[in-house]
Design an enzyme around this catalytic site. Sequence first.
Site, PDB file in Angstrom:
ATOM      1  N   VAL A  12       0.830  -1.208   0.000  1.00  0.00           N
ATOM      2  CA  VAL A  12       0.000   0.000   0.000  1.00  0.00           C
ATOM      3  C   VAL A  12       0.862   1.255   0.000  1.00  0.00           C
ATOM      4  O   VAL A  12       0.598   2.205  -0.744  1.00  0.00           O
ATOM      5  CB  VAL A  12      -0.968   0.004   1.203  1.00  0.00           C
ATOM      6  N   ASP A 196     -10.330 -10.642   9.879  1.00  0.00           N
ATOM      7  CA  ASP A 196     -10.271  -9.424   9.068  1.00  0.00           C
ATOM      8  C   ASP A 196     -11.661  -8.797   8.943  1.00  0.00           C
ATOM      9  O   ASP A 196     -11.833  -7.590   9.122  1.00  0.00           O
ATOM     10  CB  ASP A 196      -9.716  -9.766   7.684  1.00  0.00           C
ATOM     11  N   LYS A 200     -13.473  -4.989  10.384  1.00  0.00           N
ATOM     12  CA  LYS A 200     -14.136  -4.030   9.509  1.00  0.00           C
ATOM     13  C   LYS A 200     -15.569  -3.748   9.957  1.00  0.00           C
ATOM     14  O   LYS A 200     -16.002  -2.597   9.955  1.00  0.00           O
ATOM     15  CB  LYS A 200     -14.107  -4.550   8.075  1.00  0.00           C
ATOM     16  N   GLY A 298      -5.806  -4.662  -2.445  1.00  0.00           N
ATOM     17  CA  GLY A 298      -4.890  -4.412  -3.547  1.00  0.00           C
ATOM     18  C   GLY A 298      -4.164  -3.103  -3.365  1.00  0.00           C
ATOM     19  O   GLY A 298      -4.647  -2.181  -2.706  1.00  0.00           O
TER      20      GLY A 298
END
Length: 401
Positions: A12, A196, A200, A298
Amino acid sequence: MIEIAIMGHGVVGSGVAEIITSHKQKLYSAIGEEIHIKKILDLREFPDSPLADRFTKNFDEILNDVEIRVVAEVMGGIHPAFEYVSKLLAAGKSVATSNKELVAAKGAELLRIAKENNVNFLFEASVGGGIPIIRPLNQCLVANNVKEIAGILNGTTNFILTKMIKDGMGFDEALKLAQKLGFAERNPAADIEGHDAVRKICILASLAYGKHIYPDNIHTEGITNITLEDVKFAKKFDCVIKLIGDVKVLDDDRMDIFVAPMLISKNSQLANIDNEFNGIMVRGDCTDDVVFYGKGAGSMPTASAVVADIVDCGKHLKRRKFLFWVDSDNENILPYNESRTAMFLRLKSGDKAVAIERFGDIQVIAEGDECALITPVLTIGEIEQNLEGIDVLSKIRIGDL
């Protein structure tokens, strides 16, 4: 000129640096000033990088540089990210992060520090990667009382389930393919066990309802027990299986929040979100259902969201955006055994008669050596009690999405 620093030059972080250097004119037109990368913090060497002269291994060079006004934290993990971000906010620097683990564990504290120092702590990229959800939830949907948030929040598990549903792959084969294609880590536990996704949904719940929700207090299931048999029976019920993070506030103000595989109707807006894509549905009392869709991870999609927050921080250097929630003891979270749902059950056919006797109003959707049943809507505790002594091959929630 707005001087910034980037902490971390991985997938990132390198994307953030690339966007800022290659989209200078676009960003200038958005903010009216040039964004300039002054420092990049990383323990590794990058001698071939065009920004090689800006790398440092010393955090204090960023902390003590009065010209640096905004910092992107893309290191990941809680430590030392929490200590670094706390010090940066206290020193009057705004921070943009993609670090969902940090926000889910320490969000309330970091937002408090940001408020006390009139700076911003922004984290659009922490949920959904490049999918805008934090800002719309905080601004565009602010007129709504949010009744429910439910979503496919992890691209890795969604890719695996898609391969099981559409290509008939077993779980292990689909996981290996996800790893080969770069959608799953070598150690995929955080994804396939639901950790994960729960981070969130906790971030979204904290923002929507104003109180910090801690992942450790939330019932979390992954997809490791989902089989091709489950997928096939779900299809007979005109459903697909998705890993869903879900939160809603009940009439008594308690919060029903969990992460678990769910059977959802093929007519649901979430049912056809496949492969590595994410989808997040927000149910508002004014808007009804609004769905946000896109790639949830991504380098460039996530970096895009971080850069957007950097721009937002640059626009608000002398004033704080109202993005805030308070800490809480999580006493308002509904115990999971009180959560109400219909449940898909896969049993040996010899246990069908006992299940029908105990549940009464139960739907049989398939029979053979194994049978598939749908229970009436009951609490999880009542369902578990009715299943005592029965060899349950699989049980999966039925979603009303």
